[in-house]
Design a protein around this motif. Structure first.
Motif, PDB file in Angstrom:
ATOM      1  N   LYS A 358       0.861  -1.177   0.000  1.00 53.61           N
ATOM      2  CA  LYS A 358       0.000   0.000   0.000  1.00 53.61           C
ATOM      3  C   LYS A 358       0.904   1.236   0.000  1.00 53.61           C
ATOM      4  O   LYS A 358       1.559   1.546   0.992  1.00 53.61           O
ATOM      5  CB  LYS A 358      -0.926   0.029   1.207  1.00 53.61           C
ATOM      6  CG  LYS A 358      -1.916   1.186   1.172  1.00 53.61           C
ATOM      7  CD  LYS A 358      -2.938   1.085   2.281  1.00 53.61           C
ATOM      8  CE  LYS A 358      -3.965   2.204   2.168  1.00 53.61           C
ATOM      9  NZ  LYS A 358      -5.022   2.123   3.217  1.00 53.61           N
ATOM     10  N   TYR A 359       0.952   1.908  -1.146  1.00 57.14           N
ATOM     11  CA  TYR A 359       1.839   3.057  -1.307  1.00 57.14           C
ATOM     12  C   TYR A 359       1.116   4.333  -0.860  1.00 57.14           C
ATOM     13  O   TYR A 359       0.004   4.619  -1.325  1.00 57.14           O
ATOM     14  CB  TYR A 359       2.282   3.186  -2.758  1.00 57.14           C
ATOM     15  CG  TYR A 359       3.125   2.018  -3.239  1.00 57.14           C
ATOM     16  CD1 TYR A 359       4.488   1.964  -2.959  1.00 57.14           C
ATOM     17  CD2 TYR A 359       2.553   0.977  -3.960  1.00 57.14           C
ATOM     18  CE1 TYR A 359       5.270   0.901  -3.389  1.00 57.14           C
ATOM     19  CE2 TYR A 359       3.326  -0.097  -4.397  1.00 57.14           C
ATOM     20  CZ  TYR A 359       4.674  -0.124  -4.110  1.00 57.14           C
ATOM     21  OH  TYR A 359       5.451  -1.178  -4.537  1.00 57.14           O
ATOM     22  N   GLN A 360       1.751   5.037   0.053  1.00 58.62           N
ATOM     23  CA  GLN A 360       1.199   6.303   0.539  1.00 58.62           C
ATOM     24  C   GLN A 360       2.194   7.418   0.219  1.00 58.62           C
ATOM     25  O   GLN A 360       3.392   7.291   0.493  1.00 58.62           O
ATOM     26  CB  GLN A 360       0.945   6.233   2.045  1.00 58.62           C
ATOM     27  CG  GLN A 360      -0.139   5.229   2.421  1.00 58.62           C
ATOM     28  CD  GLN A 360      -0.406   5.218   3.912  1.00 58.62           C
ATOM     29  OE1 GLN A 360       0.409   5.698   4.711  1.00 58.62           O
ATOM     30  NE2 GLN A 360      -1.562   4.682   4.306  1.00 58.62           N
ATOM     31  N   TYR A 361       1.695   8.506  -0.364  1.00 59.88           N
ATOM     32  CA  TYR A 361       2.535   9.623  -0.767  1.00 59.88           C
ATOM     33  C   TYR A 361       2.074  10.868  -0.009  1.00 59.88           C
ATOM     34  O   TYR A 361       0.935  11.335  -0.166  1.00 59.88           O
ATOM     35  CB  TYR A 361       2.434   9.837  -2.280  1.00 59.88           C
ATOM     36  CG  TYR A 361       2.804   8.596  -3.069  1.00 59.88           C
ATOM     37  CD1 TYR A 361       4.133   8.295  -3.337  1.00 59.88           C
ATOM     38  CD2 TYR A 361       1.821   7.720  -3.528  1.00 59.88           C
ATOM     39  CE1 TYR A 361       4.483   7.151  -4.057  1.00 59.88           C
ATOM     40  CE2 TYR A 361       2.155   6.587  -4.245  1.00 59.88           C
ATOM     41  CZ  TYR A 361       3.485   6.301  -4.498  1.00 59.88           C
ATOM     42  OH  TYR A 361       3.808   5.170  -5.203  1.00 59.88           O
ATOM     43  N   SER A 367      -3.027   7.528  -1.601  1.00 60.23           N
ATOM     44  CA  SER A 367      -2.575   6.164  -1.325  1.00 60.23           C
ATOM     45  C   SER A 367      -3.128   5.240  -2.407  1.00 60.23           C
ATOM     46  O   SER A 367      -4.201   5.492  -2.970  1.00 60.23           O
ATOM     47  CB  SER A 367      -3.045   5.697   0.055  1.00 60.23           C
ATOM     48  OG  SER A 367      -4.458   5.662   0.116  1.00 60.23           O
ATOM     49  N   ASP A 369      -3.519   0.973  -3.324  1.00 58.83           N
ATOM     50  CA  ASP A 369      -3.380  -0.438  -2.963  1.00 58.83           C
ATOM     51  C   ASP A 369      -2.971  -1.230  -4.196  1.00 58.83           C
ATOM     52  O   ASP A 369      -3.727  -1.303  -5.167  1.00 58.83           O
ATOM     53  CB  ASP A 369      -4.686  -0.993  -2.408  1.00 58.83           C
ATOM     54  CG  ASP A 369      -4.992  -0.452  -1.017  1.00 58.83           C
ATOM     55  OD1 ASP A 369      -4.029  -0.142  -0.302  1.00 58.83           O
ATOM     56  OD2 ASP A 369      -6.175  -0.347  -0.662  1.00 58.83           O
TER      57      ASP A 369
END
Length: 518
Positions: A358-361, A367, A369
């Motif tokens: 799960k990439y969160q910026y 974010s 998934d």
């Protein structure tokens, strides 16, 4: 038909249950209705795996027919056949009394190959004893070994009884040495013809050249008889009829859920681009039978195929890619990927999406998934009607790195976002973290090579490799039609392997002889 090992002791019983055909006596344990997934797979994006400038594979011209006599001439003109005969059956120093062998060992290897040309040992016996056919054999021997060797040959070919004696006393006990020696010279000949080249400029990781891709498959060869019981008793007369049984044969389930009674052979081949009669079989071996209940995932076939692939890579480092069917799972692909191989198989339909990250910026306050679905990285989204959709992410680059522990492959993916696209690296090889054992489940943490592919299916480059694998199906069909009633006339697993090796020598001799033709 050739003899096999001695049968087990025969003891009469009440009644025989010998099936005439396997299809009427067994049901496939894997033939179940396929359930539609509850999730939606999004459209395939246009990226480096499905480029806009994709060029389809050039088509080969229609293959001309080759008569049986020409096939025989190609076989006797293959110098490697005589080398293998001298290696596996070296000349013996005569000591004491006894009749010397009437025919040298290479004649019986030619006889073995002719069974695939003339479809049975009975027809081979009659054909080789014909003066015109035997003359073609002597001419080939004269060109390869000289006048002295050719003049020492009898005036006609060996009889079936002489073949049976050599088969049981010499060839059958040396089947594994014969397989290994054949494998080594086949790979050398393929390299000499320009296949399995180490020159990367011929092809790259995404589009390897046709001659740098090996294709494998397992096929079931039918035994000479479908009898499964050594005797049957006539209930009216009480007469007991004895049958010859192939104890190594069993119920086999092929990839299309076909049920066949026989023995499994696994083989790998390669061929040149857009050239007919260029298929070259590189390696083959039998996969010992286990029932579908004991081996539902065809584990024996898969491990045998991996071993054969390693044997090829040890002798031909120019191989870039290998394609196989769904018998290969993640644990089979992982060690081959570490050796720097692009391994292509179709995705199993029963694999469910697995979360990757799960990439969160923080800067864009968003974010995403990312899951593994369909053999590639996908972003998990929800549709307007509340269904889950896995949207394939474009692959902008396939990164390849070579390290001390093996080769590493990555997908550089692009995640679309309202604030601008994001770029991330997704490993498509088995990492050390993946292979670590989870203390709770006692299993590896993530079977990455089961969920992700270097070249995923349903892409243009994936379809190209899938099309190449169909050449194995063509080879299996040719094997069936090269023998009477689609049966290799030899009993036992080793007998089936010998029959396949004879067929492979015929196919490779044709490719070697026609290498210079258009």
């Amino acid at each position: 038909m050739s003899p096999s090992s001695a049968a087990a002791a025969r003891t009469p019983a009440k009644k025989s249950t010998a099936p005439k055909t396997a299809k009427k006596t067994a049901k496939s344990p894997r033939k179940t209705a396929k359930k539609k997934p509850k999730w939606i797979f999004g459209p395939i994006p246009q990226d480096i795996l499905s480029p806009a400038n994709f060029r389809p594979e050039p088509k080969a011209p229609e293959a001309p027919s080759i008569c049986d006599l020409t096939r025989l001439e190609y076989v006797v003109a293959n110098p490697a056949l005589y080398e293998v005969a001298a290696t596996v059956f070296p000349p013996k120093i005569r000591k004491g009394p006894g009749r010397p062998a009437r025919y040298p060992p290479y004649i019986y290897l030619i006889y073995l190959t002719c069974i695939a040309i003339y479809d049975s040992s009975r027809r081979t016996d009659a054909t080789l004893r014909h003066p015109d056919t035997w003359k073609a054999v002597c001419v080939g021997v004269r060109r390869q070994l000289g006048d002295k060797e050719a003049d020492a040959l009898p005036n006609r070919g060996p009889s079936r009884d002489q073949w049976n004696d050599f088969y049981s006393d010499h060839l059958h006990p040396a089947v594994h040495e014969f397989r290994k020696a054949s494998r080594d010279v086949w790979i050398q000949q393929a390299i000499a013809l320009g296949m399995l080249s180490q020159k990367r400029k011929r092809g790259d990781w995404l589009r390897p050249h046709r001659s740098q891709v090996i294709n494998g498959d397992g096929t079931v060869v039918r035994p000479p008889s479908d009898q499964t019981e050594e005797y049957e008793k006539d209930e009216k007369t009480g007469e007991i009829r004895y049958h010859r049984v192939d104890h190594d044969a069993g119920i086999q389930v092929e990839g299309d859920d076909n049920i066949i009674y026989g023995k499994k052979i696994v083989a790998f081949s390669v061929r040149q681009e857009a050239k007919c009669h260029s298929r070259f079989i590189l390696n083959a071996d039998n996969a010992r039978h286990r029932s579908p209940e004991q081996d539902p995932e065809r584990e024996e076939e898969a491990t045998t195929a991996v071993r054969l692939t390693h044997e090829i890579l040890d002798r031909a480092p120019g191989v870039i890619a290998a394609s196989y069917d769904t018998a290969w799972r993640g644990k089979h692909r992982a060690p081959l990927i570490r050796r720097g191989l692009i391994v292509f198989t179709r995705q199993h339909s029963g694999i469910t999406p697995h979360p990757l990250n799960k990439y969160q910026y923080e800067k864009s306050e968003c974010s995403h998934d990312v899951y593994a679905a369909g053999g590639r990285a996908c972003e998990r989204r929800l549709t307007v009607d509340g269904k889950t959709m896995y949207n394939p992410l474009p692959v902008r680059e396939l990164l390849v790195r070579e390290g001390k522990s093996g080769w590493r492959f990555y997908h550089s993916i692009e995640i679309s976002c309202r604030n601008g696209p994001h770029t991330e690296l997704i490993a498509v090889y088995e990492t050390e973290e993946d292979s670590a054992i989870d203390p709770r489940t006692k299993r590896m943490k993530f079977n990455r090579t089961e969920h992700l592919r270097q070249i995923p299916p349903d892409t243009l480059y994936g379809d190209r490799l899938l099309g190449m694998r169909q050449d194995s199906e063509s080879s299996n069909s040719t094997l069936d039609y090269s023998h009477w009633d689609k049966r290799i006339p030899m009993y036992g697993a080793e007998g089936a392997l010998l029959g396949y090796l004879g067929y492979a020598w015929m196919i490779n001799s044709i490719a070697l002889a026609t290498a210079g033709s258009p």
